[in-house]
Scaffold this active site. Structure first.
Site, PDB file in Angstrom:
ATOM      1  N   ALA A 124      17.635  23.684   6.482  1.00 37.73           N
ATOM      2  CA  ALA A 124      16.479  22.789   6.339  1.00 37.73           C
ATOM      3  C   ALA A 124      15.261  23.575   6.804  1.00 37.73           C
ATOM      4  O   ALA A 124      15.222  24.034   7.944  1.00 37.73           O
ATOM      5  CB  ALA A 124      16.660  21.530   7.181  1.00 37.73           C
ATOM      6  N   TYR A 148      22.863  14.843   2.317  1.00 46.44           N
ATOM      7  CA  TYR A 148      22.787  13.488   2.878  1.00 46.44           C
ATOM      8  C   TYR A 148      22.257  12.549   1.803  1.00 46.44           C
ATOM      9  O   TYR A 148      21.419  12.944   0.987  1.00 46.44           O
ATOM     10  CB  TYR A 148      21.872  13.484   4.114  1.00 46.44           C
ATOM     11  CG  TYR A 148      21.717  12.128   4.780  1.00 46.44           C
ATOM     12  CD1 TYR A 148      22.806  11.508   5.391  1.00 46.44           C
ATOM     13  CD2 TYR A 148      20.491  11.465   4.801  1.00 46.44           C
ATOM     14  CE1 TYR A 148      22.684  10.275   6.006  1.00 46.44           C
ATOM     15  CE2 TYR A 148      20.359  10.234   5.422  1.00 46.44           C
ATOM     16  CZ  TYR A 148      21.462   9.636   6.023  1.00 46.44           C
ATOM     17  OH  TYR A 148      21.331   8.405   6.625  1.00 46.44           O
ATOM     18  N   TYR A 191      13.221   9.248   1.284  1.00 47.57           N
ATOM     19  CA  TYR A 191      14.267  10.267   1.314  1.00 47.57           C
ATOM     20  C   TYR A 191      14.904  10.449  -0.061  1.00 47.57           C
ATOM     21  O   TYR A 191      14.472  11.294  -0.842  1.00 47.57           O
ATOM     22  CB  TYR A 191      15.327   9.950   2.376  1.00 47.57           C
ATOM     23  CG  TYR A 191      16.213  11.147   2.636  1.00 47.57           C
ATOM     24  CD1 TYR A 191      15.787  12.171   3.468  1.00 47.57           C
ATOM     25  CD2 TYR A 191      17.449  11.293   2.004  1.00 47.57           C
ATOM     26  CE1 TYR A 191      16.568  13.304   3.671  1.00 47.57           C
ATOM     27  CE2 TYR A 191      18.235  12.412   2.203  1.00 47.57           C
ATOM     28  CZ  TYR A 191      17.788  13.414   3.034  1.00 47.57           C
ATOM     29  OH  TYR A 191      18.567  14.533   3.217  1.00 47.57           O
TER      30      TYR A 191
END
Length: 410
Positions: A154, A242, A252
């Protein structure tokens, strides 16, 4: 030597220093959990599960110093005796302490040395050709080939190795602004709810986020391994991902990060085709929600995590527990748990419809007056501070500690 008392000073969900002894203790807790905290049937299996094994598959973990990458590294070392290389991108001590990942890597390397393992840690930007060359050189020299690659990165930016263009990732909705509540703590540790409005991403911001957080770099690693003849038969690779709740969809999964995750899914399918000569497979692994340094940047996720914990308690599965199950699937000790898109699902406990319905009720009931009743604030605050090595049981934070510690030798 730089010896001093390290305090948890900072703002919001960012602390300025990390505590070495606390970070070491966190790694030890994770190691113990990997050995004893998974389901007991798995513990009874004889096929490579015994603690102390050091002849397991050759693995490369990209993003081994934090979050799920760290959990996957520790679970692989503790339960499967993986050999190979871990890559992190951490900062040494200077005016401030080193980053928490720097200390966690030292602790993990110590664990490897104590068990007689063969696992090396490289500190470098995984996006660069120089880091790839260094890591592939180690793999070639020490192991001759690779069995498993776990990709867990990330990052806020990435320089395209082909064009030299620097891409910046953003966490924004697509199409319209979105307002969401998030958990916050003031300087005295008192909890509150904060309204956060995220403006919609431009087309160029979405594209840039995909270039950073999508599957481009993962594919470059696989191409580099194949080009050097380092892909073993039966090779497996997985990018950790995710999905999350509908409560956070707008910022998201339906936002810029979601566009990048969709690109990762598509990359997995393309890589499986690419790996056919080695009978290899590429997967996306959908992990469950966890308090990590990366997840704290997602608006609304802190509140959501505290609500999930209040609902599930100890039924909430930790990154280590999930990583144990991931390794069991990658090594053939457990059948793959795949969804209709071919993704490994480690998040079914979180996205169970009954669990989500209960969390939604808690979300709607959360107000500044009720937040302490519907959310597990103490658990969340302790987990957040433990990311930096604070609030860890057994650590005396009044004692000065050495902060200028060297990266572990290869």
């Amino acid at each position: 030597m730089v010896v001093r008392v390290v305090d948890p000073a900072g703002r919001g969900f960012l602390l300025l220093d990390a505590h070495p002894a606390g970070c070491f203790a966190v790694v030890e807790q994770m190691r113990a959990e990997a050995v004893t905290g998974a389901d007991m049937k798995a513990n009874e299996r004889a096929n490579g599960q015994a603690n102390g094994r050091v002849d397991g598959p050759v693995a490369l973990v990209i993003g081994s110093s934090a979050g799920y990458g760290l959990a996957a590294t520790i679970a692989g070392l503790a339960r499967h005796g993986i050999r190979g290389v871990g890559v992190g991108f951490e900062r040494p001590a200077a005016r401030r302490s080193a980053t928490a990942g720097w200390y966690r890597t030292i602790a993990t390397a110590t664990m490897v040395a104590e068990t007689g393992g063969d696992f090396t840690f490289v500190n470098g930007d995984a996006f660069t050709g120089a880091t790839k060359d260094a890591v592939l050189g180690l793999l070639e020299e020490q192991f001759g080939g690779l069995d498993v690659l776990i990709y867990s990165v990330a990052a806020p930016r990435r320089t395209d190795p082909g064009t030299g263009e620097v891409h910046q990732s953003v966490i924004k909705p697509i199409g319209a602004a979105h307002t969401i509540r998030n958990l916050e703590f003031d300087s005295d540790g008192r909890p509150g709810l904060l309204q956060v409005t995220a403006e919609p991403a431009s087309a160029s911001e979405t594209t840039a986020t995909v270039r950073v957080m999508g599957g481009d770099d993962w594919a470059l690693w696989i191409d580099a391994l194949a080009g050097r003849g380092l892909v073993n038969q039966g090779f497996r690779t997985v990018a950790l991902s995710y999905i999350g709740s509908s409560l956070t969809d707008a910022v998201y999964r339906d936002g810029t990060i979601g566009a990048a995750k969709a690109h990762v899914d598509a990359t997995a399918a393309a890589l499986t085709t690419r790996l056919a000569p080695w009978a290899g497979r590429a997967f996306t692994s959908v992990n469950g929600a966890a308090v990590t340094q990366a997840s704290m940047a997602i608006p609304g996720l802190a509140l959501y995590l505290a609500l999930v914990r209040a609902e599930l308690g100890d039924r909430m599965r930790t990154p280590v527990q999930q990583s144990v199950h991931l390794w069991e699937q990658l090594t053939g000790d457990r059948p793959f748990d795949l969804d209709e898109q071919g993704r490994i699902r480690l998040d079914r406990w979180e996205l169970d419809p009954d669990v989500q319905a209960a969390v939604v009720r808690r979300w709607k009931a959360a107000t500044p007056e009720t937040i302490g009743e519907v959310a597990d604030l103490e658990w969340f605050r302790t987990r957040f501070r433990a990311l930096y090595g604070f609030d860890v049981p057994g650590v005396d934070y009044s004692v000065p500690v050495e902060v200028d510690l060297p990266w572990p030798a290869g």
